[in-house]
Scaffold this motif. Sequence first.
Motif, PDB file in Angstrom:
ATOM      1  N   ARG A  89      -2.521  11.660  10.682  1.00  0.00           N
ATOM      2  CA  ARG A  89      -1.468  11.421  10.025  1.00  0.00           C
ATOM      3  C   ARG A  89      -1.601  10.854   8.617  1.00  0.00           C
ATOM      4  O   ARG A  89      -2.242   9.745   8.492  1.00  0.00           O
ATOM      5  CB  ARG A  89      -0.548  10.479  10.874  1.00  0.00           C
ATOM      6  N   ALA A  90      -0.975  11.361   7.780  1.00  0.00           N
ATOM      7  CA  ALA A  90      -1.040  10.852   6.582  1.00  0.00           C
ATOM      8  C   ALA A  90       0.293  10.052   6.274  1.00  0.00           C
ATOM      9  O   ALA A  90       1.347  10.648   6.617  1.00  0.00           O
ATOM     10  CB  ALA A  90      -1.050  12.025   5.333  1.00  0.00           C
ATOM     11  N   ARG A  91       0.157   8.871   5.605  1.00  0.00           N
ATOM     12  CA  ARG A  91       1.453   7.977   5.788  1.00  0.00           C
ATOM     13  C   ARG A  91       1.715   7.522   4.212  1.00  0.00           C
ATOM     14  O   ARG A  91       0.566   7.201   3.533  1.00  0.00           O
ATOM     15  CB  ARG A  91       1.180   6.602   6.331  1.00  0.00           C
ATOM     16  N   TRP A  92       2.617   7.611   3.582  1.00  0.00           N
ATOM     17  CA  TRP A  92       2.690   7.128   2.243  1.00  0.00           C
ATOM     18  C   TRP A  92       4.329   6.454   1.963  1.00  0.00           C
ATOM     19  O   TRP A  92       5.083   6.911   2.723  1.00  0.00           O
ATOM     20  CB  TRP A  92       2.766   8.001   1.225  1.00  0.00           C
ATOM     21  N   ARG A  93       4.292   5.689   0.811  1.00  0.00           N
ATOM     22  CA  ARG A  93       5.774   5.127   0.670  1.00  0.00           C
ATOM     23  C   ARG A  93       5.885   5.714  -0.943  1.00  0.00           C
ATOM     24  O   ARG A  93       5.062   5.707  -1.598  1.00  0.00           O
ATOM     25  CB  ARG A  93       5.646   3.644   0.552  1.00  0.00           C
ATOM     26  N   GLU A  94       6.970   6.047  -1.227  1.00  0.00           N
ATOM     27  CA  GLU A  94       7.451   6.642  -2.530  1.00  0.00           C
ATOM     28  C   GLU A  94       7.519   5.542  -3.497  1.00  0.00           C
ATOM     29  O   GLU A  94       7.390   5.650  -4.664  1.00  0.00           O
ATOM     30  CB  GLU A  94       8.973   7.277  -2.405  1.00  0.00           C
ATOM     31  N   ALA A 100       2.609   9.583  -9.841  1.00  0.00           N
ATOM     32  CA  ALA A 100       2.114   9.288 -11.059  1.00  0.00           C
ATOM     33  C   ALA A 100       2.737   9.962 -12.061  1.00  0.00           C
ATOM     34  O   ALA A 100       3.099   9.339 -13.304  1.00  0.00           O
ATOM     35  CB  ALA A 100       0.658   9.244 -11.125  1.00  0.00           C
ATOM     36  N   ARG A 101       2.996  11.382 -11.936  1.00  0.00           N
ATOM     37  CA  ARG A 101       3.562  12.177 -13.238  1.00  0.00           C
ATOM     38  C   ARG A 101       5.253  12.198 -13.160  1.00  0.00           C
ATOM     39  O   ARG A 101       5.515  12.605 -13.844  1.00  0.00           O
ATOM     40  CB  ARG A 101       2.934  13.310 -12.699  1.00  0.00           C
ATOM     41  N   ALA A 158       0.851  -1.266  -0.079  1.00  0.00           N
ATOM     42  CA  ALA A 158      -0.053   0.232   0.089  1.00  0.00           C
ATOM     43  C   ALA A 158       0.867   1.168   0.213  1.00  0.00           C
ATOM     44  O   ALA A 158       1.839   1.291   0.652  1.00  0.00           O
ATOM     45  CB  ALA A 158      -0.997  -0.134   1.322  1.00  0.00           C
ATOM     46  N   VAL A 159       0.331   2.131  -0.793  1.00  0.00           N
ATOM     47  CA  VAL A 159       1.276   3.368  -0.943  1.00  0.00           C
ATOM     48  C   VAL A 159       1.075   4.381   0.109  1.00  0.00           C
ATOM     49  O   VAL A 159       1.860   5.031   0.479  1.00  0.00           O
ATOM     50  CB  VAL A 159       1.203   4.034  -2.394  1.00  0.00           C
ATOM     51  N   LEU A 173      -2.497  13.645   0.425  1.00  0.00           N
ATOM     52  CA  LEU A 173      -2.310  12.414   0.096  1.00  0.00           C
ATOM     53  C   LEU A 173      -2.701  12.339  -1.661  1.00  0.00           C
ATOM     54  O   LEU A 173      -1.824  11.605  -2.396  1.00  0.00           O
ATOM     55  CB  LEU A 173      -2.664  11.005   0.666  1.00  0.00           C
ATOM     56  N   VAL A 174      -3.716  12.717  -1.839  1.00  0.00           N
ATOM     57  CA  VAL A 174      -4.248  12.820  -3.397  1.00  0.00           C
ATOM     58  C   VAL A 174      -3.198  13.576  -4.014  1.00  0.00           C
ATOM     59  O   VAL A 174      -2.565  13.057  -5.321  1.00  0.00           O
ATOM     60  CB  VAL A 174      -5.519  13.663  -3.420  1.00  0.00           C
TER      61      VAL A 174
END
Length: 410
Positions: free
Chosen positions: A60-65, A94-95, A47-48, A86-87
């Motif tokens: 808390r926003a969490r993300w992975r590159e 994506a870009r 999951a990204v 996060l959006v």
Amino acid sequence: MRHPADQKRRRDLQHHPLRCREEGHGRPQGRAARADHPRQERRDSVAVASIDKRPNGTWRARWREYPGGPQRTKAFPRKIDAERYLVEVQHQLARGTYIRPADLKLTVGDYWSTWSARQPWRTSTRERASLNYDKHIAPTFKHRPLTSIRRGDIEDWGQSLPLAASTAGLVISLFSAMLRSAVDDELLAANPALRAKRPTVEHGLVQPLTRPQIEALRAALPPWARVAVTLGAGAGLRFGEAAGLTVDRVDFLRRELVVDRQVVLSRSGRPTLAPPKTRRSFRTVPLPEVVVIALGRHLELHPPTTEGLILHGTGEPLNRSTFDKRWTRARAAAGLPGTKYHHLRHTYASNLLSGGVSVAAVADWLGHTPAVLLRTYAHVIPKDTARARAIVQEALTGQAEDSLRTGTSI
């Protein structure tokens, strides 16, 4: 009443995958559902992005590159702010415009150190680039984060440079090359200097030297250096190419010479032979008889070095600064204080073009492209208006005009 745009944004966020993932909507639930959807299970393992609520009430926003990469986090007071963030992160990923948070603080000075060190520059090029950076780029941008630079900053800085427009353009090109590499290194989303307006260069018309002026320059130089005038005005060689010409590159019977080397400064600062910078600079140049005779006489009076160098003063490859001192005194004695050695090359090209030699051939002998040649020397090419009229006249009527038959021009 809510604004229509706000209502649409709320509907989009309600159906966004991040909200669906958190609230459990829009996908099968439980082990059985995951067993029926193996692809979904694999997606969950990498999951990204996700959002969770912290004990202190923040979101808390969490993300992975990238899948399996380190997790990044950022806290927001409102859930909708975390969702929006996060959006945007996912869109950037994506870009291909995503920039890691740590890289947002990277300064121009930090990146210049690493970028310039990995450039395959020659010693003279490196010294010139370092000088331009220290003197013109660093005072304005050294401590600026790369991501803070905008096109307007480049334009304002370029206009304020205390340099001639052409020289300022070279400095801006150096800075732009560094910023372009930062884009390739994924440190910038775009190069702010790419479409920045640059100082306007006023191209004056090239005026070839006359025969008396060429002879005056030759006579004012030391005897060993006079062959440089012959090679510049008679073969169109740049100084580095003239200084790097050896006897084995001159074919006295076929009356031509080969340009495949030039003198450059080594890392130790000593002049040495090296290939030309560009592929077009490798070329074969035809020689008129007067140049062949002048080269022969020079070699009789001033034998070549052990390496075969024709232009030298001490038996070693000639340093440009050493020659420039002689040239400065010679042009003053000849009454031509503003004349540069490169003007000999301009004279060579102008004489060929004004004599009717094709643009393609002259471009080959100079190591240029035809487009570059035309920008500089178009004004010396004769205007064949009478011949053009006659050729079209014959093509349309089958009858040549008198000027074409008789060879006269208007």
